[in-house]
Write a protein that holds these residues in place. Sequence first.
Motif, PDB file in Angstrom:
ATOM      1  N   GLU A  33      -1.297   4.899  -3.972  1.00 57.04           N
ATOM      2  CA  GLU A  33      -1.101   5.734  -2.787  1.00 57.04           C
ATOM      3  C   GLU A  33      -2.354   6.555  -2.494  1.00 57.04           C
ATOM      4  O   GLU A  33      -2.780   6.660  -1.342  1.00 57.04           O
ATOM      5  CB  GLU A  33       0.112   6.659  -2.969  1.00 57.04           C
ATOM      6  CG  GLU A  33       0.428   7.506  -1.766  1.00 57.04           C
ATOM      7  CD  GLU A  33       0.840   6.708  -0.539  1.00 57.04           C
ATOM      8  OE1 GLU A  33       0.637   7.215   0.579  1.00 57.04           O
ATOM      9  OE2 GLU A  33       1.357   5.583  -0.695  1.00 57.04           O
ATOM     10  N   ASN A  34      -2.970   7.136  -3.520  1.00 59.00           N
ATOM     11  CA  ASN A  34      -4.195   7.916  -3.319  1.00 59.00           C
ATOM     12  C   ASN A  34      -5.328   7.032  -2.804  1.00 59.00           C
ATOM     13  O   ASN A  34      -6.085   7.442  -1.922  1.00 59.00           O
ATOM     14  CB  ASN A  34      -4.625   8.597  -4.609  1.00 59.00           C
ATOM     15  CG  ASN A  34      -3.750   9.760  -4.978  1.00 59.00           C
ATOM     16  OD1 ASN A  34      -2.962  10.235  -4.175  1.00 59.00           O
ATOM     17  ND2 ASN A  34      -3.864  10.207  -6.213  1.00 59.00           N
ATOM     18  N   ARG A  36      -5.004   4.220  -1.145  1.00 57.95           N
ATOM     19  CA  ARG A  36      -4.647   3.834   0.223  1.00 57.95           C
ATOM     20  C   ARG A  36      -5.024   4.940   1.202  1.00 57.95           C
ATOM     21  O   ARG A  36      -5.643   4.692   2.242  1.00 57.95           O
ATOM     22  CB  ARG A  36      -3.158   3.541   0.288  1.00 57.95           C
ATOM     23  CG  ARG A  36      -2.647   3.158   1.638  1.00 57.95           C
ATOM     24  CD  ARG A  36      -1.136   2.869   1.551  1.00 57.95           C
ATOM     25  NE  ARG A  36      -0.575   2.755   2.856  1.00 57.95           N
ATOM     26  CZ  ARG A  36      -0.156   3.774   3.608  1.00 57.95           C
ATOM     27  NH1 ARG A  36      -0.202   4.992   3.133  1.00 57.95           N
ATOM     28  NH2 ARG A  36       0.324   3.573   4.804  1.00 57.95           N
ATOM     29  N   GLU A  37      -4.666   6.175   0.867  1.00 58.60           N
ATOM     30  CA  GLU A  37      -4.992   7.303   1.726  1.00 58.60           C
ATOM     31  C   GLU A  37      -6.503   7.473   1.861  1.00 58.60           C
ATOM     32  O   GLU A  37      -7.013   7.745   2.950  1.00 58.60           O
ATOM     33  CB  GLU A  37      -4.360   8.585   1.183  1.00 58.60           C
ATOM     34  CG  GLU A  37      -2.856   8.619   1.331  1.00 58.60           C
ATOM     35  CD  GLU A  37      -2.227   9.842   0.686  1.00 58.60           C
ATOM     36  OE1 GLU A  37      -2.972  10.786   0.326  1.00 58.60           O
ATOM     37  OE2 GLU A  37      -1.000   9.852   0.532  1.00 58.60           O
ATOM     38  N   HIS A  38      -7.199   7.312   0.759  1.00 57.44           N
ATOM     39  CA  HIS A  38      -8.662   7.428   0.773  1.00 57.44           C
ATOM     40  C   HIS A  38      -9.284   6.382   1.697  1.00 57.44           C
ATOM     41  O   HIS A  38     -10.151   6.698   2.516  1.00 57.44           O
ATOM     42  CB  HIS A  38      -9.205   7.263  -0.655  1.00 57.44           C
ATOM     43  CG  HIS A  38     -10.689   7.273  -0.739  1.00 57.44           C
ATOM     44  ND1 HIS A  38     -11.432   8.417  -0.640  1.00 57.44           N
ATOM     45  CD2 HIS A  38     -11.571   6.259  -0.895  1.00 57.44           C
ATOM     46  CE1 HIS A  38     -12.717   8.113  -0.743  1.00 57.44           C
ATOM     47  NE2 HIS A  38     -12.825   6.810  -0.892  1.00 57.44           N
ATOM     48  N   ASP A  41      -8.605   7.112   5.354  1.00 55.25           N
ATOM     49  CA  ASP A  41      -9.457   8.207   5.796  1.00 55.25           C
ATOM     50  C   ASP A  41     -10.896   7.735   6.007  1.00 55.25           C
ATOM     51  O   ASP A  41     -11.524   8.034   7.015  1.00 55.25           O
ATOM     52  CB  ASP A  41      -9.413   9.355   4.771  1.00 55.25           C
ATOM     53  CG  ASP A  41     -10.221  10.542   5.206  1.00 55.25           C
ATOM     54  OD1 ASP A  41     -10.002  11.026   6.335  1.00 55.25           O
ATOM     55  OD2 ASP A  41     -11.069  10.990   4.415  1.00 55.25           O
ATOM     56  N   LYS A  46      -5.440   5.386  11.170  1.00 54.78           N
ATOM     57  CA  LYS A  46      -4.208   6.179  11.049  1.00 54.78           C
ATOM     58  C   LYS A  46      -3.058   5.220  10.850  1.00 54.78           C
ATOM     59  O   LYS A  46      -3.110   4.070  11.234  1.00 54.78           O
ATOM     60  CB  LYS A  46      -3.979   7.016  12.300  1.00 54.78           C
ATOM     61  CG  LYS A  46      -5.034   8.066  12.478  1.00 54.78           C
ATOM     62  CD  LYS A  46      -4.712   8.965  13.634  1.00 54.78           C
ATOM     63  CE  LYS A  46      -5.806  10.002  13.760  1.00 54.78           C
ATOM     64  NZ  LYS A  46      -5.457  11.058  14.680  1.00 54.78           N
ATOM     65  N   GLN A  47      -2.004   5.723  10.245  1.00 56.34           N
ATOM     66  CA  GLN A  47      -0.829   4.873   9.993  1.00 56.34           C
ATOM     67  C   GLN A  47      -0.092   4.586  11.252  1.00 56.34           C
ATOM     68  O   GLN A  47       0.001   5.253  12.170  1.00 56.34           O
ATOM     69  CB  GLN A  47       0.102   5.566   9.013  1.00 56.34           C
ATOM     70  CG  GLN A  47      -0.518   5.707   7.673  1.00 56.34           C
ATOM     71  CD  GLN A  47       0.461   6.319   6.691  1.00 56.34           C
ATOM     72  OE1 GLN A  47       1.663   6.345   6.908  1.00 56.34           O
ATOM     73  NE2 GLN A  47      -0.047   6.822   5.608  1.00 56.34           N
TER      74      GLN A  47
END
Length: 47
Positions: A33-34, A36-38, A41, A46-47
Amino acid sequence: MISPQTVKKSQTRLTDEMERKVLPLFAFSNSYENIREHLLDRCGMKQ
């Protein structure tokens, strides 16, 4: 900014550049998850 790519069926690698960016994140014990977010970004997505 990284341009979006299509992932082919059964493809396990995108590019050497992408692997060089993702593997260190795993080495520092980041969760999926981290990471993926990185990547979202860093790619300006954006999702």
